[in-house]
Scaffold this motif. Structure first.
Motif, PDB file in Angstrom:
ATOM      1  N   PHE A   1       0.827  -1.199   0.000  1.00 59.20           N
ATOM      2  CA  PHE A   1       0.000   0.000   0.000  1.00 59.20           C
ATOM      3  C   PHE A   1       0.864   1.252   0.000  1.00 59.20           C
ATOM      4  CE2 PHE A   1      -2.927  -3.180   1.468  1.00 59.20           C
ATOM      5  CZ  PHE A   1      -4.118  -2.807   0.865  1.00 59.20           C
ATOM      6  N   VAL A   2       0.322   2.316  -0.595  1.00 56.56           N
ATOM      7  CA  VAL A   2       0.975   3.627  -0.501  1.00 56.56           C
ATOM      8  C   VAL A   2       0.554   4.238   0.828  1.00 56.56           C
ATOM      9  CG1 VAL A   2       1.113   5.946  -1.490  1.00 56.56           C
ATOM     10  CG2 VAL A   2       1.044   3.946  -3.015  1.00 56.56           C
ATOM     11  N   VAL A   3       1.534   4.608   1.656  1.00 61.16           N
ATOM     12  CA  VAL A   3       1.210   5.104   2.997  1.00 61.16           C
ATOM     13  C   VAL A   3       1.646   6.546   3.219  1.00 61.16           C
ATOM     14  CG1 VAL A   3       1.208   2.821   4.063  1.00 61.16           C
ATOM     15  CG2 VAL A   3       3.347   4.117   3.940  1.00 61.16           C
ATOM     16  N   THR A   4       2.393   7.105   2.279  1.00 61.84           N
ATOM     17  CA  THR A   4       2.782   8.503   2.412  1.00 61.84           C
ATOM     18  C   THR A   4       3.074   9.051   1.027  1.00 61.84           C
ATOM     19  OG1 THR A   4       4.299  10.043   3.525  1.00 61.84           O
ATOM     20  CG2 THR A   4       5.233   7.969   2.769  1.00 61.84           C
ATOM     21  N   GLY A   5       3.095  10.372   0.899  1.00 58.87           N
ATOM     22  CA  GLY A   5       3.361  10.928  -0.418  1.00 58.87           C
ATOM     23  C   GLY A   5       3.262  12.428  -0.448  1.00 58.87           C
ATOM     24  N   ASP A   6       3.282  12.963  -1.649  1.00 61.05           N
ATOM     25  CA  ASP A   6       3.323  14.413  -1.810  1.00 61.05           C
ATOM     26  C   ASP A   6       2.929  14.736  -3.246  1.00 61.05           C
ATOM     27  OD1 ASP A   6       4.114  17.148  -1.110  1.00 61.05           O
ATOM     28  OD2 ASP A   6       5.752  16.817  -2.534  1.00 61.05           O
ATOM     29  N   THR A   7       2.344  15.916  -3.458  1.00 60.58           N
ATOM     30  CA  THR A   7       2.009  16.339  -4.820  1.00 60.58           C
ATOM     31  C   THR A   7       2.524  17.758  -5.068  1.00 60.58           C
ATOM     32  OG1 THR A   7      -0.001  15.002  -4.747  1.00 60.58           O
ATOM     33  CG2 THR A   7       0.125  16.673  -6.457  1.00 60.58           C
ATOM     34  N   LYS A   8       3.208  17.934  -6.174  1.00 60.68           N
ATOM     35  CA  LYS A   8       3.636  19.262  -6.615  1.00 60.68           C
ATOM     36  C   LYS A   8       3.124  19.472  -8.033  1.00 60.68           C
ATOM     37  CE  LYS A   8       6.055  20.369  -2.999  1.00 60.68           C
ATOM     38  NZ  LYS A   8       6.871  19.320  -2.485  1.00 60.68           N
ATOM     39  N   VAL A   9       2.951  20.728  -8.413  1.00 62.98           N
ATOM     40  CA  VAL A   9       2.548  21.034  -9.785  1.00 62.98           C
ATOM     41  C   VAL A   9       3.566  21.998 -10.387  1.00 62.98           C
ATOM     42  CG1 VAL A   9       0.718  21.956 -11.263  1.00 62.98           C
ATOM     43  CG2 VAL A   9       0.110  20.726  -9.173  1.00 62.98           C
ATOM     44  N   VAL A  10       3.969  21.728 -11.637  1.00 59.88           N
ATOM     45  CA  VAL A  10       4.889  22.639 -12.331  1.00 59.88           C
ATOM     46  C   VAL A  10       4.225  23.167 -13.607  1.00 59.88           C
ATOM     47  CG1 VAL A  10       6.944  21.495 -11.423  1.00 59.88           C
ATOM     48  CG2 VAL A  10       6.019  20.761 -13.630  1.00 59.88           C
ATOM     49  N   GLU A  11       4.768  24.261 -14.120  1.00 65.41           N
ATOM     50  CA  GLU A  11       4.213  24.868 -15.329  1.00 65.41           C
ATOM     51  C   GLU A  11       4.328  23.908 -16.500  1.00 65.41           C
ATOM     52  OE1 GLU A  11       6.683  25.995 -13.536  1.00 65.41           O
ATOM     53  OE2 GLU A  11       6.273  28.049 -12.852  1.00 65.41           O
ATOM     54  N   LYS A  12       3.453  24.114 -17.441  1.00 69.29           N
ATOM     55  CA  LYS A  12       3.455  23.302 -18.657  1.00 69.29           C
ATOM     56  C   LYS A  12       4.841  23.327 -19.301  1.00 69.29           C
ATOM     57  CE  LYS A  12       0.028  22.422 -22.249  1.00 69.29           C
ATOM     58  NZ  LYS A  12      -0.239  21.095 -21.701  1.00 69.29           N
ATOM     59  N   GLY A  13       5.347  22.182 -19.644  1.00 64.28           N
ATOM     60  CA  GLY A  13       6.680  22.123 -20.233  1.00 64.28           C
ATOM     61  C   GLY A  13       6.894  20.796 -20.918  1.00 64.28           C
ATOM     62  N   SER A  14       7.864  20.048 -20.437  1.00 59.52           N
ATOM     63  CA  SER A  14       8.186  18.805 -21.144  1.00 59.52           C
ATOM     64  C   SER A  14       8.060  17.569 -20.263  1.00 59.52           C
ATOM     65  CB  SER A  14       9.598  18.878 -21.718  1.00 59.52           C
ATOM     66  OG  SER A  14      10.525  19.011 -20.675  1.00 59.52           O
ATOM     67  N   LEU A  15       7.328  17.699 -19.157  1.00 62.87           N
ATOM     68  CA  LEU A  15       7.184  16.516 -18.288  1.00 62.87           C
ATOM     69  C   LEU A  15       6.412  15.405 -18.994  1.00 62.87           C
ATOM     70  CD1 LEU A  15       6.310  17.474 -14.600  1.00 62.87           C
ATOM     71  CD2 LEU A  15       8.476  16.752 -15.575  1.00 62.87           C
ATOM     72  N   GLY A  16       5.551  15.782 -19.898  1.00 61.01           N
ATOM     73  CA  GLY A  16       4.740  14.771 -20.564  1.00 61.01           C
ATOM     74  C   GLY A  16       3.544  14.365 -19.704  1.00 61.01           C
ATOM     75  N   GLY A  17       3.115  15.228 -18.790  1.00 64.95           N
ATOM     76  CA  GLY A  17       1.930  14.937 -17.984  1.00 64.95           C
ATOM     77  C   GLY A  17       2.253  14.844 -16.513  1.00 64.95           C
ATOM     78  N   LEU A  18       3.068  13.869 -16.146  1.00 60.10           N
ATOM     79  CA  LEU A  18       3.479  13.763 -14.747  1.00 60.10           C
ATOM     80  C   LEU A  18       4.726  12.922 -14.595  1.00 60.10           C
ATOM     81  CD1 LEU A  18       1.322  11.283 -12.645  1.00 60.10           C
ATOM     82  CD2 LEU A  18       1.223  11.369 -15.119  1.00 60.10           C
ATOM     83  N   VAL A  19       5.398  13.155 -13.478  1.00 52.98           N
ATOM     84  CA  VAL A  19       6.547  12.361 -13.063  1.00 52.98           C
ATOM     85  C   VAL A  19       6.198  11.808 -11.692  1.00 52.98           C
ATOM     86  CG1 VAL A  19       8.938  12.577 -12.242  1.00 52.98           C
ATOM     87  CG2 VAL A  19       8.289  13.576 -14.440  1.00 52.98           C
ATOM     88  N   VAL A  20       6.576  10.577 -11.433  1.00 55.22           N
ATOM     89  CA  VAL A  20       6.237   9.946 -10.153  1.00 55.22           C
ATOM     90  C   VAL A  20       7.508   9.483  -9.461  1.00 55.22           C
ATOM     91  CG1 VAL A  20       4.985   8.069  -9.015  1.00 55.22           C
ATOM     92  CG2 VAL A  20       4.053   9.088 -11.110  1.00 55.22           C
ATOM     93  N   ASN A  21       7.707   9.941  -8.237  1.00 50.11           N
ATOM     94  CA  ASN A  21       8.768   9.329  -7.433  1.00 50.11           C
ATOM     95  C   ASN A  21       8.127   8.307  -6.511  1.00 50.11           C
ATOM     96  OD1 ASN A  21      10.340   9.231  -4.645  1.00 50.11           O
ATOM     97  ND2 ASN A  21      11.768   9.555  -6.317  1.00 50.11           N
TER      98      ASN A  21
END
Ligand code: MG
Length: 353
Positions: A125-145
């Protein structure tokens, strides 16, 4: 004109360039902690600190959806597998999202649903985490650590006890790259290059990709079955840089040679054909649902039988063995010659994970 040296795509592509980058920049600054049982310098799939197996991994696959998977499934499988190949049972995950402005909520929900399904499959299970948002660029939608912790279980202790029966003086507490010794057999759990080719087909919109799907899968249950059989000294998931990279990492860390037989390495026909068409070596292409195992020779056939009885390992093969006769990775080719299988410069397909 002298140019300032900068990061290139190859620095994140596995292989020799990334290894040099880590040695030159990461280890001098972040290495040196002596309190870890398996620390940063081991450059193994995960670390061990205070008896806890610990892994952190970023996922920047492009595109975020590809045949056979997506970034959510990839993040869970990648982290779970890196914990499992040390012989540990994955326990819990931490998930850090970096979202690109403009990402459709529908796409985000697809990724989250897939992530949940992969967690249920793996039993974590995922028990901890975080969300950040960056300006439109070249991420391709999202990056996940995705980070994760694992613990030692009975299966690992049994596995190591079986190894000790055959190898005098073996005192490793975990299944590590550096444990491989001359004489050990090398088992590959199934066909290679499926994942990289599936992602490449999605990147380029190439027609060849119609039947090729990623192998992305959490392998902790399959690995658990093998540990219950016992006799495994080393395990690795051949991700970026593929089989060639993983074997060379073993060879360098354990200071042994490895001889593999080309005709024993499973490669799907359509994957092989696509690689030939594109001029890519399938042995250098990343996988996300395969594992190589170094196994004491006396019990290698039983380990193979165990793997063949699992869904994920049904195409497993003994592809070769470690040897003290030389200290590189060599391959007996299908035409009968022998050639060195070098560490790739980097994975031929960019952003596959
Ligand atoms: Mg790994």
């Amino acid at each position: 004109m002298s140019e300032v040296e900068r990061v290139t795509m190859t620095h994140g592509a596995g292989g020799a360039v990334m290894a040099k980058f880590i040695e030159r920049f990461v280890l001098p600054y972040l290495g040196g902690f002596e309190g870890a049982e398996v620390g940063l310098e081991a450059l193994d799939d995960a670390a061990v600190v205070n008896g806890v197996v610990f892994k952190s991994d970023s996922h920047a696959v492009k595109p975020i959806f590809f045949p056979g998977g997506d970034i959510g499934r990839l993040a869970v499988a990648g982290t779970v597998n890196d914990i499992a190949v040390l012989g540990a049972e994955p326990v819990a995950l931490g998930c850090g999202f970096v979202l690109e402005e403009g990402l459709a909520f529908g796409d985000l929900e697809r990724v989250l649903a897939s992530m949940k399904a992969a967690c249920l499959e793996a039993g974590v299970f995922v028990v901890t985490g975080d969300t950040k948002v960056v300006e439109k660029g070249s991420l391709g939608g999202l990056v996940v650590n995705m980070s994760g912790i694992g613990r030692r279980g009975k299966a690992l202790d049994h596995n190591l006890a079986v190894v000790r029966k055959f190898r005098r003086g073996f005192d490793a507490r975990w299944v590590l790259d550096a444990n491989l010794r001359g004489g050990d057999k090398v088992i590959l759990s199934g066909s290679v290059a499926d994942h990289g080719l599936a992602v490449l087909s999605a990147q380029e919109g190439l027609a060849f990709g119609s039947g090729i799907v990623s192998d992305v899968k959490p392998l902790n249950h399959m690995i658990g079955r093998v540990l219950e059989m016992g006799g495994v000294v080393s395990m690795k998931d051949p991700t970026r840089g593929g089989l060639a990279n993983a074997l060379n990492e073993w060879s360098q860390k354990a200071k042994v040679g490895i001889l593999v037989r080309e005709d024993k390495i499973p490669i799907r026909k359509d994957v092989r054909a696509a690689c030939e068409m594109l001029g890519i070596d399938p042995l250098e292409v990343g996988n996300e649902g395969k594992v190589i195992m170094g196994v004491v020779a006396e019990i290698a056939e039983e380990v193979l039988e165990t793997l063949l009885r699992t869904e994920e390992g049904r195409d497993a093969e003994i592809i070769g063995e470690a040897t003290g006769e030389f200290d590189v990775v060599a391959m007996e080719t299908v035409v009968g010659g022998r050639r060195i299988l070098p560490m790739p410069v980097g994975d031929p397909v960019p952003r596959i994970c």
